[in-house]
Motif scaffolding. Structure first.
Motif, mmCIF file in Angstrom:
data_model
loop_
_atom_site.group_PDB
_atom_site.id
_atom_site.type_symbol
_atom_site.label_atom_id
_atom_site.label_comp_id
_atom_site.label_asym_id
_atom_site.label_seq_id
_atom_site.Cartn_x
_atom_site.Cartn_y
_atom_site.Cartn_z
ATOM 1 N N GLU A 185 0.824 -1.206 0.000
ATOM 2 C CA GLU A 185 0.000 0.000 0.000
ATOM 3 C C GLU A 185 0.863 1.264 0.000
ATOM 4 O O GLU A 185 0.456 2.311 -0.475
ATOM 5 C CB GLU A 185 -0.887 -0.023 1.251
ATOM 6 N N MET A 186 2.058 1.124 0.544
ATOM 7 C CA MET A 186 2.934 2.294 0.625
ATOM 8 C C MET A 186 3.819 2.442 -0.605
ATOM 9 O O MET A 186 4.633 3.353 -0.677
ATOM 10 C CB MET A 186 3.812 2.188 1.867
ATOM 11 N N ARG A 187 3.670 1.502 -1.515
ATOM 12 C CA ARG A 187 4.479 1.599 -2.739
ATOM 13 C C ARG A 187 3.710 2.456 -3.726
ATOM 14 O O ARG A 187 2.670 2.061 -4.217
ATOM 15 C CB ARG A 187 4.716 0.181 -3.284
ATOM 16 N N PHE A 188 4.252 3.607 -3.995
ATOM 17 C CA PHE A 188 3.512 4.547 -4.829
ATOM 18 C C PHE A 188 3.733 4.265 -6.307
ATOM 19 O O PHE A 188 4.850 4.162 -6.777
ATOM 20 C CB PHE A 188 3.979 5.967 -4.511
ATOM 21 N N ASP B 237 8.521 6.704 -7.831
ATOM 22 C CA ASP B 237 9.461 7.807 -7.646
ATOM 23 C C ASP B 237 10.712 7.633 -8.486
ATOM 24 O O ASP B 237 11.251 8.594 -9.021
ATOM 25 C CB ASP B 237 9.862 7.888 -6.174
ATOM 26 N N ILE B 238 11.190 6.410 -8.572
ATOM 27 C CA ILE B 238 12.486 6.185 -9.214
ATOM 28 C C ILE B 238 12.321 5.868 -10.694
ATOM 29 O O ILE B 238 13.028 6.403 -11.539
ATOM 30 C CB ILE B 238 13.241 5.029 -8.508
ATOM 31 N N THR C 255 1.588 5.442 -9.955
ATOM 32 C CA THR C 255 0.362 6.061 -10.438
ATOM 33 C C THR C 255 0.518 6.588 -11.839
ATOM 34 O O THR C 255 1.583 6.562 -12.438
ATOM 35 C CB THR C 255 -0.085 7.197 -9.493
#
Lengths: 612, 324
Positions: free
Chosen positions: B113-116, B148-149, B118
Motif C-alpha cells: 500500500e505504501m508503494r507509490f 518515484d524512481i 500512479t
C-alpha cells in the motif's frame, strides 16, 4: 450578561445536552455529531462517567464500534467519509484507569479497516496496526480489542488503514484516574482538531507526486520582493541555488482543507459553555491527518497541565503549537468575560478554525485575522551557526576562531559524512549539516509572536520519571526526504522498501536521537511506549508518545523498551508515513526469541462474523 | 555514481550546443564538488553541544537562548553508554497470536500500500498561435506511469499551421530513471510523424531541476538512418504574484551532420523561445497568454529560404496548461 443565565449554570446538564442537540438539529447537522461534540455543549461530566443514551460518550467494560460509510459536509464542501457509529468525530470513549475494556469493532466498509489506540499502553497485538501487530479487520468482520487501562489521561483513536483517518475515522479517549483527579475542574470540554478535504488522500498524494508544491498557494513572488516582504533577493538566490523553498512548510494546506473543531468549521462556530468563576479543563487533541495547529484563546492564558496524556507541572502560556497526534490538557479561567474565540491556525497560515468558549449559545468573540505565513530560515536547514557562537548569556565573540572558520562557509547540503547511517539516493535531497537540539526553540512560525509560546523545554513531568537509568546505548534516526519529488523516508529508506526493523531488548534503556534532515517539522510517534524528552535535568523529563522534530533540528528521547512485541514508529503526517517515513520497532527478550508468547493467547482478539 | 552517470551523458551532449545543458551539468557537478571545498571540521562542531556540561536547563527558557546547548545533555553522567545493539529479529510475534498466513498477507499488503505507483497526464502547453500569414497550434505534453524512481513516459510535442500539414509531430516513449535527487535519465525512442519522411530515433537524455529552479533537459537522438541530433530545453517559472506566473522557455535542436531528406543542415538547426503568462489559480487547468518565437538556424535556415519558406516566425499564443 446576567449571572443567572440558566444556560450558563452548570447543574442541569441533561437539559443542556438536549438543548445543544436541538440547536444543532436546527442546523441540520445533529445526526453526524455526538452530543459531546455538538455546539452548545455543557461539556463532559468530570464525575463518575457513565454512558448516556445519545450522548456519544461510550463507557463501561464492553463497547461496540461500527465503522461505516457516511457523508460529511462543512463550509460548503461535502464528501464521502468513514465514520464510527455514524459520527464524525467518532464517539468519545470515557474509561477509567484500572479497568479492562473490551471494544468490539465491526467493519461495514467494503475495504479493510483497523483502530489504533493512540497513546494507550496496550499489549502489542491490541495496538491495531495491520501488518505489524494484527491482520486488520476485514469487511464484515468484528474484531474485539481487549486490554487493561494502565494509566489515565487524554488520548485518541484512529484508523491505521487505507488513510481512513483523513476521511473521518478519529475520536477522543478520556481515561479518568483510578483515584481522585488532582486536575479536576468544574467543567471539561473535549476539543478534537482536524482537517477535512473533499480530495481523497490518495489523490492528494498523486497530485503532490506530480508537483510537490501543488497545494502551496503562498510561495514567495516578485511582488513580495519588490514590496520588501519575505526573503531578500540575496537570500532568495541563496535558497534558489540550493533548490530549497522557504515557504515549503505544509504540503496539504488550506487550499483544500477545512479546519475543524469537533467536526465544526468556523461558520458552524462550535461553542463550549462555561459559567463565570469556573475553572475549565480543555482536552485538546490534534487528530489532523496533515495539519499542525497553532492553538490559542486570545485574552485567556492557557495553563498547560498535561501533554500526551501525562500530567506536567503546570506552566502558563499564551499559545501552543499542537503537532499532529499530540494532545494537551489546558486549564483556563474565563472569569466574567462572556465569550472567547478559540483559534486553531494551520502552521503555514493557509487557514484556521475558530470555535467559541461562551457563557451561552449565540455569543462569539472577534475572530483574529490569520497572521502572516512564516518563512523558513537557515536554522530550519540545520545550518544555523549561531547556536555555536552564543552561550546561554548571549555572548557573541566574533574574534573566536570558530567563527572565522564558519564565516562565508559554503555548507554542503548532502555530505554523507554527517549521517553515515543514511542511505543516499534520489530520496535524500539534503542532510542537515549541523542539526542543533531544538527542544527549547519556539516552533515554526511562532518565533517572533509577541506573547508567550510553549516550548518543549518548558515542560516538566509532574510525576518522577519511572526509569531513572542512563541509557546504555543510543541510536540516530534520520528523518529524510526529497521534498521536490515528494519522497519521505527514515535513514534514506522508505517503508515500502521493507527495511530492517529497529531492534530493542526488552527492558533496555536507549536514547533515540531524531535528526530532521528536511525543512518541515515532523511529528514522530512511537506506538506502545512513552518516552522522555531529553530536556532539562533528568528526573522529571516530559513523557510523550509523539514529538514534533523541528526542521533542520534534532530531538533526543530516552526510551525504556518495556512493550514486548512489534510496534509502528512513524511520522504522523499521514502522507509522509504513507510515502515511507515509518519503521517497525521490535522489542524482544534477550536470548530466547521463540519461546514466550504463549501467555498472549488469553488476550487474543476475537474474530466474529465474516471470518473463515 | 548517479551524478557521474549524468555527467557522462551530458558531457558529450551539447556542451557546445546549448547553455542549458551546461547549466544542468553544473548542477550535478555542484552536488558532488562542493564536498572538496567543505571544511570538515564542522562535523566536530556538533560535539561541544553534546559534551558540554550545562547548567540546569530551567523549565522556562527563552528560545533566544538557543536550545542547541540548553536541552541536550544536562550533565556528563547523562551520557548514554555504548552497549551493542541487539540482533535484528526475523520473527513476527503476531504470527503466534494470529494465523501466520493472514499476518504474512497483511504485512505484504501494508508494504504494498505504501508503494507509490500512479498515472498522470501533464499538458505543459496546448495553444493557439496567431501569426502573420497563417495561424497555427502547438502542444507539449506528457503522460507517465510509475513511482518515484522509475517511470514510463509518453511525451509528445508538435506544431503546425492550420490548413497545412503539421510541421512537427513527435511522439517519444522512454523509461525515466531517477539518478540523484534532482536529475533523471531518459532512455527510449522518439518517432517523428512529421516532418516527412518519418523518422524513428533512439533517445538518451537527462532532465532535471538545476540550481535556481531551472528546469532543464538534454537529449541525444540517433535515427534509424544513422543521423544524430541533440536537443536542449530550459524553462523557468517566475511567480509575479501568487496566481500569476510568467514562464520563459527555450528549446534548441542541433544536428551533427547534414540530413538532406529533412532539409536539415549540420550545426544548430532550430531555436524556439517563448514566454507565457499564466493565471495559475487552478493547478489543474491554468490558462495563459504569451509570445512564441521560432527560428531555423544556420544551414537549415538557408535550406528553408531556398525552398521559399520563412526561416523565422513570431506568434502570439493563447492556451492552457493542464494536469490530471
Amino acid at each position: 450578561m446576567s449571572k443567572f443565565d440558566p444556560a450558563a449554570a452548570p447543574i442541569p446538564r441533561r437539559r443542556l445536552l438536549a438543548m445543544g442537540g436541538a440547536l444543532a438539529g436546527s442546523l441540520g447537522v445533529a445526526g453526524l455529531f455526538p452530543a459531546w461534540a455538538r455546539s452548545g455543549t455543557a461539556g463532559i461530566a468530570h464525575a463518575s462517567p457513565h454512558a448516556t443514551a445519545g450522548s456519544g460518550v461510550l463507557s463501561g467494560a464492553a463497547i461496540a464500534l461500527r465503522i461505516g460509510e457516511s457523508h460529511f459536509a462543512t463550509g460548503g464542501r461535502s464528501s464521502h467519509a468513514v465514520t464510527v457509529n455514524g459520527t464524525l468525530p467518532a464517539p468519545l470513549l470515557r474509561l477509567r484507569e484500572g479497568q479492562t475494556v473490551r471494544i468490539a469493532v465491526t467493519n461495514t466498509l467494503a475495504e479493510q479497516t483497523s483502530i489504533h489506540w493512540h497513546g494507550l499502553l496496550v499489549p502489542f497485538h491490541m495496538d491495531g496496526v495491520p501488518g505489524v501487530s494484527f491482520p486488520g479487520i476485514d469487511p464484515g468482520e468484528t474484531f474485539t480489542y481487549e486490554f487493561p487501562l494502565t494509566h489515565s489521561g487524554t488520548f485518541w483513536y484512529h484508523s491505521h488503514s487505507g488513510m481512513q483517518e483523513a476521511v473521518g475515522l478519529y475520536g477522543p479517549i478520556v481515561i479518568d484516574p483510578a483515584g481522585p483527579d488532582p486536575l479536576a475542574c468544574e467543567r471539561e470540554h473535549v476539543l478534537v482538531l482536524s482537517d477535512w478535504s473533499p480530495i481523497h488522500p490518495h489523490e492528494q498524494m498523486r497530485r503532490l507526486k506530480m508537483m510537490s508544491g501543488y497545494f502551496n498557494r503562498q510561495k514567495q513572488d516578485l511582488a513580495g520582493l519588490l514590496a520588501g516582504k519575505d526573503q531578500s533577493l540575496a537570500d532568495r538566490l541563496a535558497w534558489g541555488q540550493m533548490r530549497m523553498d522557504a515557504t515549503d512548510i505544509s504540503d496539504v494546506t488550506g487550499t483544500t482543507y477545512s479546519f475543524l473543531v469537533n467536526g465544526h468549521g468556523t461558520a458552524e462556530n462550535w461553542t463550549g459553555l462555561f459559567a463565570p468563576g469556573e475553572r475549565v479543563r480543555l482536552r485538546v487533541i490534534n487528530a489532523s491527518s496533515m495539519t499542525n495547529f497553532n492553538f490559542r484563546i486570545p485574552g485567556l492564558p492557557l495553563k498547560v497541565v498535561a501533554a500526551d496524556g501525562n500530567p506536567v507541572q503546570p506552566v502558563e502560556t499564551d499559545e501552543v503549537q499542537i503537532a499532529i497526534a499530540e494532545t494537551y490538557d489546558f486549564i483556563v479561567e474565563p472569569g466574567e468575560v462572556e465569550s472567547y474565540a478559540i483559534v486553531a491556525e494551520a502552521l503555514d497560515r493557509s487557514g484556521q478554525v475558530r470555535a467559541t468558549l461562551a457563557r451561552r449559545m449565540g455569543l462569539a468573540a472577534a475572530v483574529p485575522e490569520i497572521r502572516r505565513r512564516p518563512v523558513l530560515t537557515m536554522r530550519d536547514m540545520g545550518m544555523d551557526m549561531s547556536g555555536m557562537d552564543m552561550g546561554q548569556d548571549g555572548e557573541i565573540d566574533l574574534s573566536k576562531p570558530a567563527n572565522e572558520s564558519m564565516a562565508g562557509h559554503s555548507m554542503k547540503m548532502r555530505d554523507p559524512a554527517v549521517a553515515p547511517t543514511v542511505k543516499m539516493g534520489p530520496g535524500v535531497a539534503t542532510l542537515s549539516p549541523m542539526p542543533v537540539d531544538r527542544l527549547a526553540d519556539r516552533p515554526t512560525g511562532l518565533e517572533d509572536v509577541d506573547h508567550r509560546v510553549l516550548t518543549y523545554a518548558e515542560l516538566r513531568a509532574r510525576d518522577p520519571n519511572p526509569d531513572p537509568r542512563v541509557p546504555s546505548r543510543q541510536i540516530d534516526v534520520h528523518l529524510t526526504a526529497n521534498m521536490e519529488r515528494y519522497m519521505w523516508s527514515m535513514d534514506g529508506t522508505a517503508m515500502s522498501e521493507n527495511p530492517d526493523p529497529i531492534p530493542f531488548r526488552l527492558g533496555e534503556r536507549v536514547r533515540v536521537n531524531l535528526v530532521n534532515d528536511t525543512m518541515m517539522p515532523h511529528p514522530i510517534h512511537l506506538h506502545g511506549h512513552f518516552f522522555e524528552l531529553v530536556s532539562g535535568e533528568p528526573g522529571n523529563r516530559p513523557r510523550k508518545h509523539t514529538v514534533n522534530v523541528l526542521p533542520g533540528g534534532k530531538v533526543s528521547f530516552d526510551l525504556t523498551a518495556d512493550g514486548e512485541g512489534d510496534w509502528a514508529f512513524h511520522c504522523h503526517m499521514l502522507l509522509h508515513m504513507h510515502a515511507g517515513m515509518m519503521r517497525v520497532v521490535t522489542v524482544r527478550r534477550d536470548g530466547e526469541p521463540e519461546e514466550r508468547h504463549s501467555g498472549h493467547e488469553g488476550h487474543q482478539g476475537h474474530m466474529g462474523a465474516g471470518e473463515g | 555514481m548517479a551524478p557521474t552517470l549524468s555527467r557522462l551523458i551530458l558531457a558529450p551532449l551539447l556542451v557546445s550546443t546549448m547553455p542549458f545543458a551546461a547549466c544542468a551539468q553544473e548542477a550535478s557537478a555542484a552536488a558532488t564538488h562542493d564536498h572538496s571545498s567543505m571544511d570538515h571540521s564542522m562535523h566536530g562542531m556538533e560535539m561541544p553541544a553534546q559534551e558540554m556540561p550545562q547548567p540546569t536547563a530551567t523549565p522556562v527558557m527563552d528560545h533566544s537562548a538557543h536550545a542547541g546547548h540548553a536541552t541536550s545533555e544536562a550533565t556528563v553522567s547523562d551520557q548514554p553508554g555504548d552497549a551493542p545493539p541487539p540482533p535484528v529479529p526475523t520473527d513476527h510475534p503476531a504470527d503466534r497470536i494470529f494465523a501466520p498466513d493472514r499476518m504474512a498477507a497483511s504485512r505484504k499488503a501494508m508494504i504494498g500500500e505504501m508503494r507509490f505507483s500512479t498515472f498522470a497526464l501533464q499538458v505543459d502547453q496546448l495553444e493557439y498561435r496567431a501569426a502573420k500569414g497563417r495561424d497555427g497550434s502547438g502542444w507539449d505534453a506528457q503522460a507517465w506511469y510509475g513511482g518515484d524512481i522509475d517511470r514510463v513516459v509518453l511525451a509528445s510535442e508538435g506544431e503546425g499551421s492550420f490548413g497545412e500539414r503539421a510541421e512537427r509531430i513527435e511522439l517519444a516513449g522512454y523509461w525515466r530513471h531517477a539518478l540523484d535527487p534532482w536529475f533523471n535519465l531518459q532512455l527510449g525512442v522518439r518517432h517523428d510523424f512529421r516532418p516527412d519522411p518519418q523518422r524513428t530515433y533512439a533517445l538518451i537524455g537527462i532532465e532535471g531541476l538545476a540550481p535556481y529552479w531551472f528546469e532543464v533537459s538534454g537529449q541525444v537522438l540517433v535515427s534509424d538512418k544513422g543521423d544524430t541530433h541533440a536537443r536542449g530545453k530550459a524553462a523557468y517559472q517566475q511567480r509575479i504574484t501568487r496566481t500569476l506566473v510568467v514562464e520563459p522557455e527555450a528549446e534548441v535542436d542541433f544536428a551533427f551532420q547534414d540530413v538532406p531528406d529533412l532539409s536539415v543542415g549540420s550545426g544548430f538547426e532550430r531555436l524556439e523561445l517563448g514566454a507565457r503568462l499564466r493565471y495559475d489559480r487552478n493547478r489543474s487547468l491554468a490558462p495563459y497568454v504569451g509570445v512564441h518565437w521560432e527560428r531555423k538556424l544556420g544551414q537549415t535556415a538557408r535550406l528553408a529560404r531556398a525552398a521559399g519558406d520563412d526561416a523565422s516566425g513570431v506568434s502570439a499564443v493563447v492556451g492552457v496548461r493542464a494536469m490530471f
